[in-house]
Design a protein around this motif. Structure first.
Motif, mmCIF file in Angstrom:
data_model
loop_
_atom_site.group_PDB
_atom_site.id
_atom_site.type_symbol
_atom_site.label_atom_id
_atom_site.label_comp_id
_atom_site.label_asym_id
_atom_site.label_seq_id
_atom_site.Cartn_x
_atom_site.Cartn_y
_atom_site.Cartn_z
ATOM 1 N N GLU A 299 0.827 -1.202 0.000
ATOM 2 C CA GLU A 299 0.000 0.000 0.000
ATOM 3 C C GLU A 299 0.866 1.259 0.000
ATOM 4 N N VAL A 300 2.007 1.217 0.670
ATOM 5 C CA VAL A 300 2.971 2.323 0.579
ATOM 6 C C VAL A 300 3.407 2.502 -0.875
ATOM 7 N N ALA A 301 3.637 1.388 -1.560
ATOM 8 C CA ALA A 301 4.018 1.455 -2.974
ATOM 9 C C ALA A 301 2.945 2.143 -3.802
ATOM 10 N N ARG A 302 1.690 1.846 -3.521
ATOM 11 C CA ARG A 302 0.596 2.457 -4.287
ATOM 12 C C ARG A 302 0.530 3.966 -4.070
ATOM 13 N N VAL A 303 0.578 4.405 -2.816
ATOM 14 C CA VAL A 303 0.436 5.842 -2.567
ATOM 15 C C VAL A 303 1.681 6.610 -3.006
ATOM 16 N N LEU A 304 2.854 5.998 -2.889
ATOM 17 C CA LEU A 304 4.066 6.660 -3.379
ATOM 18 C C LEU A 304 4.017 6.846 -4.891
ATOM 19 N N ALA A 305 3.447 5.869 -5.590
ATOM 20 C CA ALA A 305 3.377 5.946 -7.048
ATOM 21 C C ALA A 305 2.546 7.145 -7.512
ATOM 22 N N GLU A 306 1.660 7.651 -6.650
ATOM 23 C CA GLU A 306 0.893 8.854 -6.973
ATOM 24 C C GLU A 306 1.747 10.107 -6.895
ATOM 25 N N ARG A 307 2.933 9.969 -6.308
ATOM 26 C CA ARG A 307 3.870 11.086 -6.196
ATOM 27 C C ARG A 307 5.231 10.650 -6.742
ATOM 28 N N PRO A 308 5.394 10.627 -8.055
ATOM 29 C CA PRO A 308 6.635 10.137 -8.659
ATOM 30 C C PRO A 308 7.889 10.818 -8.125
ATOM 31 N N ASP A 309 7.766 12.097 -7.716
ATOM 32 C CA ASP A 309 8.925 12.791 -7.172
ATOM 33 C C ASP A 309 9.417 12.146 -5.893
ATOM 34 N N LEU A 310 8.499 11.563 -5.122
ATOM 35 C CA LEU A 310 8.874 10.845 -3.907
ATOM 36 C C LEU A 310 9.265 9.398 -4.221
ATOM 37 N N ALA A 311 8.467 8.745 -5.058
ATOM 38 C CA ALA A 311 8.701 7.327 -5.361
ATOM 39 C C ALA A 311 10.088 7.086 -5.942
ATOM 40 N N SER A 312 10.572 8.029 -6.755
ATOM 41 C CA SER A 312 11.881 7.844 -7.395
ATOM 42 C C SER A 312 13.030 7.860 -6.382
ATOM 43 N N LYS A 313 12.766 8.342 -5.178
ATOM 44 C CA LYS A 313 13.810 8.413 -4.152
ATOM 45 C C LYS A 313 13.837 7.184 -3.249
ATOM 46 N N VAL A 314 12.927 6.244 -3.520
ATOM 47 C CA VAL A 314 12.756 5.095 -2.626
ATOM 48 C C VAL A 314 13.066 3.788 -3.356
ATOM 49 N N GLU A 315 13.695 2.879 -2.648
ATOM 50 C CA GLU A 315 13.841 1.500 -3.124
ATOM 51 C C GLU A 315 13.072 0.601 -2.170
ATOM 52 N N LEU A 316 12.095 -0.117 -2.698
ATOM 53 C CA LEU A 316 11.321 -1.056 -1.904
ATOM 54 C C LEU A 316 11.985 -2.425 -1.992
ATOM 55 N N VAL A 317 12.120 -3.088 -0.842
ATOM 56 C CA VAL A 317 12.748 -4.414 -0.840
ATOM 57 C C VAL A 317 11.864 -5.390 -0.070
ATOM 58 N N PHE A 318 11.503 -6.470 -0.744
ATOM 59 C CA PHE A 318 10.731 -7.552 -0.135
ATOM 60 C C PHE A 318 11.698 -8.712 0.098
ATOM 61 N N PHE A 319 12.051 -8.941 1.356
ATOM 62 C CA PHE A 319 13.066 -9.937 1.676
ATOM 63 C C PHE A 319 12.475 -11.335 1.758
ATOM 64 N N ASP A 320 13.185 -12.275 1.191
ATOM 65 C CA ASP A 320 12.905 -13.698 1.349
ATOM 66 C C ASP A 320 13.787 -14.216 2.496
ATOM 67 N N GLY A 321 13.342 -15.281 3.149
ATOM 68 C CA GLY A 321 14.203 -15.970 4.106
ATOM 69 C C GLY A 321 14.524 -15.209 5.378
ATOM 70 N N GLU A 322 13.595 -14.399 5.869
ATOM 71 C CA GLU A 322 13.855 -13.737 7.164
ATOM 72 C C GLU A 322 13.841 -14.741 8.307
ATOM 73 N N GLU A 323 12.936 -15.699 8.229
ATOM 74 C CA GLU A 323 12.767 -16.638 9.333
ATOM 75 C C GLU A 323 13.927 -17.632 9.439
ATOM 76 N N ALA A 324 14.324 -17.924 10.683
ATOM 77 C CA ALA A 324 15.346 -18.940 10.930
ATOM 78 C C ALA A 324 14.714 -20.327 10.857
ATOM 79 N N TYR A 325 15.476 -21.278 10.394
ATOM 80 C CA TYR A 325 14.988 -22.656 10.361
ATOM 81 C C TYR A 325 15.038 -23.283 11.753
ATOM 82 N N VAL A 326 16.068 -22.921 12.523
ATOM 83 C CA VAL A 326 16.209 -23.435 13.890
ATOM 84 C C VAL A 326 16.205 -22.270 14.877
ATOM 85 N N ALA A 327 17.244 -21.438 14.819
ATOM 86 C CA ALA A 327 17.351 -20.266 15.693
ATOM 87 C C ALA A 327 18.221 -19.233 14.995
#
Length: 324
Positions: A163-191
């Motif tokens: 949703e942040v991505a959607r509202v930022l896209a309405e303001r290209p001047d702001l969106a161009s200054k941001v890098e969105l990162v969706f991380f894989d593998g945050e969770e530990a398998y054991v600890a």
């Protein structure tokens, strides 16, 4: 303004018929140019004043709909068909809003052998030179004897980021200054150790260093577990002081300060590797969440209002402080 321009044109005709008309005409052209500039400036100011603020445009209901879509896919540990379906959903939503997606693919050793991970990196605009990170993880912890859909842990933060991505896209001047990162593998398998957990953010941070890009980013926000109905964002006590101050100030401005406080101990999360390479990143997380890492972490424990609170404060901070 159209009437004013017409009057200037009439005056120009009179000037051409009089002595010294050439100089007078040039003078009137200059006046007309000034009027046009003032008109353009006035229209720009009017557009800006009428444009909805991004923190007001942020929708908790839309963020919650994204969470529901991910939960409907089911558990999404790394390397599974479910997480690939989740990626497809994320890419579809981001591209529809105008973001360009890079799939950062890598493999790493885990307590369960080598696993393939994929971070999604989104930028906006052809000349994008982002200087600020906004992040979440989208995987869920793997359980052999329980169905864990991670509505809050991984789902809520990713819904907010979309949703942040959607509202930022309405303001290209702001969106161009941001890098969105969706991380894989945050969770530990054991600890959580130096080699288990935070797979995506550790790899992302290492790549930034290897490519001499870490210094390009002035800071960042990480979302994680931000949908609890009884929301209290518990900032880690080692949060970058300036970012914590400004987040608290943003919450105070929006009369939402009661939902933000400090946790009583440090938290290991995807912000940790980024801070370690010199990028000050703040972790917006509600760690006081009893269903954490249980099958009860389901959508009914969340609220659209909690997602709105988190997103609104983050968007205010981005718009009025971080991206100025």
């Amino acid at each position: 303004m159209a009437t004013t321009i017409s009057s200037a044109s009439s005056a120009l005709s009179v000037c051409r018929m009089s002595k010294g008309g050439s100089r007078s005409a040039r003078a009137m052209f200059a006046v007309a140019a000034l009027l046009l500039t003032a008109c353009d400036h006035g229209n720009t100011q009017a557009r800006r004043s009428s444009q909805k603020k991004i923190w007001e445009d942020f929708s908790g209901e839309k963020a919650l709909a994204h969470v529901q879509a991910m939960v409907d896919i089911g558990p999404r540990p790394p390397g599974t068909d479910a997480i690939e379906k989740t990626r497809s959903y994320l890419v579809q939503q981001l591209e529809a809003a105008g973001w360009k997606i890079e799939r950062q693919s890598f493999s790493d050793e885990t307590p369960r052998g080598k696993v393939q991970f994929i971070n999604l990196i989104a930028t906006f605009g052809s000349q994008a030179a982002p200087s600020f990170l906004v992040c979440s993880h989208y995987d869920t912890k793997i359980f052999d004897n329980a169905r864990f859909v991670g509505a809050n842990d991984g789902g809520s933060s990713t819904g907010v980021l979309l949703e942040v991505a959607r509202v930022l896209a309405e303001r290209p001047d702001l969106a161009s200054k941001v890098e969105l990162v969706f991380f894989d593998g945050e969770e530990a398998y054991v600890a959580f150790t130096d080699t288990d957990g935070l797979y995506g953010s550790r790899y992302f941070a290492k790549q930034l260093v290897a490519q001499n890009k870490a210094t390009l980013f002035r800071g960042g926000i990480l979302f994680d577990m931000v949908g609890d109905k009884s929301l209290t964002i518990t900032l880690p006590p080692d949060s970058p002081p300036e970012l914590a101050r400004d987040i608290f100030a943003a919450a105070d401005t929006l009369n939402l300060r009661k939902h933000f406080t400090y946790f009583d101990r440090d938290i290991t999360d995807d912000h940790t590797p980024l801070n370690e390479v010199g990028i000050p990143v703040i972790d917006l997380i509600d760690f006081d969440y009893p269903p954490w890492h249980t099958p009860d972490d389901t959508v009914d424990k969340l609220s659209a209002e909690s997602l709105r609170i988190t997103g609104a404060v983050a968007c205010y901070y981005l718009s009025e402080v971080a991206l100025k």
